[in-house]
Design a protein around this motif. Structure first.
Motif, mmCIF file in Angstrom:
data_model
loop_
_atom_site.group_PDB
_atom_site.id
_atom_site.type_symbol
_atom_site.label_atom_id
_atom_site.label_comp_id
_atom_site.label_asym_id
_atom_site.label_seq_id
_atom_site.Cartn_x
_atom_site.Cartn_y
_atom_site.Cartn_z
ATOM 1 N N GLN A 1 0.857 -1.177 0.000
ATOM 2 C CA GLN A 1 0.000 0.000 0.000
ATOM 3 C C GLN A 1 0.895 1.229 0.000
ATOM 4 O O GLN A 1 2.055 1.177 0.411
ATOM 5 C CB GLN A 1 -0.887 0.042 1.254
ATOM 6 C CG GLN A 1 -1.981 -1.010 1.301
ATOM 7 C CD GLN A 1 -3.173 -0.636 0.441
ATOM 8 O OE1 GLN A 1 -3.602 0.502 0.402
ATOM 9 N NE2 GLN A 1 -3.706 -1.624 -0.273
ATOM 10 N N GLU A 2 0.345 2.359 -0.429
ATOM 11 C CA GLU A 2 1.061 3.608 -0.260
ATOM 12 C C GLU A 2 1.141 3.928 1.230
ATOM 13 O O GLU A 2 0.292 3.490 2.015
ATOM 14 C CB GLU A 2 0.367 4.735 -1.024
ATOM 15 C CG GLU A 2 0.457 4.572 -2.531
ATOM 16 C CD GLU A 2 -0.040 5.805 -3.268
ATOM 17 O OE1 GLU A 2 -0.157 6.874 -2.647
ATOM 18 O OE2 GLU A 2 -0.308 5.682 -4.469
ATOM 19 N N SER A 3 2.157 4.682 1.619
ATOM 20 C CA SER A 3 2.410 4.902 3.045
ATOM 21 C C SER A 3 1.271 5.640 3.735
ATOM 22 O O SER A 3 1.141 5.595 4.959
ATOM 23 C CB SER A 3 3.713 5.676 3.240
ATOM 24 O OG SER A 3 3.637 6.954 2.640
ATOM 25 N N LYS B 1 8.590 -1.843 6.986
ATOM 26 C CA LYS B 1 9.052 -0.458 7.011
ATOM 27 C C LYS B 1 8.673 0.246 5.714
ATOM 28 O O LYS B 1 8.517 -0.381 4.669
ATOM 29 C CB LYS B 1 10.570 -0.414 7.204
ATOM 30 C CG LYS B 1 11.032 -0.941 8.554
ATOM 31 C CD LYS B 1 12.544 -0.827 8.690
ATOM 32 C CE LYS B 1 12.999 -1.337 10.055
ATOM 33 N NZ LYS B 1 14.480 -1.238 10.218
ATOM 34 N N ILE B 2 8.532 1.564 5.799
ATOM 35 C CA ILE B 2 8.211 2.368 4.627
ATOM 36 C C ILE B 2 9.446 2.503 3.737
ATOM 37 O O ILE B 2 10.546 2.780 4.212
ATOM 38 C CB ILE B 2 7.706 3.763 5.044
ATOM 39 C CG1 ILE B 2 6.369 3.639 5.801
ATOM 40 C CG2 ILE B 2 7.535 4.674 3.833
ATOM 41 C CD1 ILE B 2 5.862 4.952 6.368
ATOM 42 N N VAL C 1 5.966 3.721 -0.127
ATOM 43 C CA VAL C 1 5.123 2.530 -0.050
ATOM 44 C C VAL C 1 5.543 1.677 1.142
ATOM 45 O O VAL C 1 6.658 1.806 1.652
ATOM 46 C CB VAL C 1 5.203 1.686 -1.341
ATOM 47 C CG1 VAL C 1 4.687 2.457 -2.527
ATOM 48 C CG2 VAL C 1 6.627 1.212 -1.589
ATOM 49 N N ILE C 2 4.637 0.822 1.561
ATOM 50 C CA ILE C 2 4.934 -0.128 2.616
ATOM 51 C C ILE C 2 4.449 -1.488 2.144
ATOM 52 O O ILE C 2 3.363 -1.603 1.586
ATOM 53 C CB ILE C 2 4.278 0.289 3.951
ATOM 54 C CG1 ILE C 2 4.635 -0.695 5.071
ATOM 55 C CG2 ILE C 2 2.784 0.486 3.816
ATOM 56 C CD1 ILE C 2 4.234 -0.196 6.455
ATOM 57 N N SER C 3 5.272 -2.514 2.309
ATOM 58 C CA SER C 3 4.918 -3.819 1.774
ATOM 59 C C SER C 3 5.498 -4.933 2.626
ATOM 60 O O SER C 3 6.410 -4.716 3.425
ATOM 61 C CB SER C 3 5.415 -3.963 0.329
ATOM 62 O OG SER C 3 6.831 -3.943 0.290
#
Length: 245
Positions: free
Chosen positions: A72-74, A99-100, A113-115
Motif C-alpha cells: 500500500q502507499e504509506s 518499514k516504509i 510505499v509499505i509492503s
C-alpha cells in the motif's frame, strides 16, 4: 452466508483495540511448522480479499512454491500494519514490522510505499492457479490476474472487508470498488456474487479510461454492507462508509 467464529471476531477486535500487536516472534522461515497444515478459512479470506485489491500471488518458476505480496502507499500504512498483524499472528509471514520504502513512478515522482510478503508455500500454489492464467503477450508479465470460479465460496465477510479497505473508496453516499484490471464479464460475475450472497445492489461504471470500469455499491445497500463488514474494519478505514459507520 458465512458467519465468522466468535473467537476470530474477538481476536480481530482485540488487535484493533491494542493497535495491532504481534503475539509471537518468528523471523526465520525454519521456525515455522505450518507448511503442510491445511489452510483455514481465515487465511484464505485474507488472501482472497487482498487479491481482489492490490496484492498479488508470486510464483517465481514452475514447480516452485507461491508467496502472497501485499503493498500500500504509506498514507495507508495503518491498514497494512493491521493486515500484517493478522497474517503474522496466523503464522504465515515474518513477524518483523514492515518499514516504509520509496519507489520511482511515472514522471520521475517518488512514492512512499509499505509492503510485506508471506513465506512461500506449496499450499498457495492452488490459489495462484485459480487466480492467474499465462499471459499470451510476450514481453509483459508472465501471468494475468483473473477472478477465480470459487470466489463466491471464499468471499466471506472478512474477505469483503479486506477488499473494501484495500481498494474501496467513498463516492457520494455510496462506495466504489476499484476493479480496473478485470474484464466486464468478470465484473458481472462479481456483482452477481455480491447480490446473491449478501443482497448488495451494485452496478458497473466507467472508470474514466478506455476499457476500465469499477463497481459501485448503491446507497440503498450501504447499511446492509456495514452490518456485514463492521467487525473487521479498522478505525482509520471507517471514513469509506461515510455516516453509515
Amino acid at each position: 452466508m458465512f458467519i465468522a467464529s466468535n473467537i476470530f471476531i474477538f481476536y480481530i477486535t482485540y488487535i484493533i483495540k491494542v493497535k495491532y500487536p504481534i503475539n509471537i516472534n518468528i523471523t526465520k522461515r525454519n521456525k515455522v511448522n505450518n507448511f503442510k497444515s491445511p489452510l483455514n478459512i481465515d487465511i484464505i479470506s485474507i488472501i482472497y480479499g487482498s487479491l481482489l485489491g492490490d496484492a498479488y500471488a508470486e510464483k517465481r518458476s514452475e514447480g516452485k512454491a507461491t508467496r502472497i505480496v501485499f503493498y500500500q502507499e504509506s498514507s495507508h500504512d495503518d491498514y497494512l500494519l493491521y493486515l500484517h498483524s493478522l497474517i503474522a499472528n496466523l503464522g504465515y509471514c515474518n513477524t518483523t514490522i514492515p518499514k516504509i520504502t520509496t519507489r520511482l513512478v511515472k514522471n520521475g515522482k517518488i512514492r512512499k510505499v509499505i509492503s510485506f510478503s508471506t513465506w512461500s508455500y506449496d499450499l498457495f500454489n492452488s490459489i495462484h492457479d485459480k487466480w492467474y492464467i499465462p499471459n499470451p503477450i510476450k514481453g509483459r508479465s508472465n501471468f494475468i490476474k483473473i477472478i477465480p470460479k470459487d470466489l463466491e465460496l471464499n468471499l466471506t465477510p472478512l474477505a469483503l472487508a479486506i477488499w473494501i479497505m484495500d481498494d474501496g473508496s467513498k463516492v457520494g453516499k455510496g462506495l466504489k470498488l476499484s476493479t480496473n484490471s478485470f474484464t466486464h464479464d468478470e465484473l458481472l460475475f462479481l456483482i452477481s456474487i455480491l447480490k446473491n450472497k449478501y443482497n448488495l445492489t451494485c452496478s458497473i461504471q466507467s472508470a474514466g479510461t478506455n476499457n476500465q470500469q469499477h463497481i459501485y455499491i448503491w446507497v440503498e445497500s450501504m447499511a446492509n454492507l456495514v452490518n456485514i463488514v463492521k467487525p473487521y474494519i479498522i478505525p482509520s478505514m471507517k471514513y469509506k462508509f461515510g455516516n453509515y459507520m
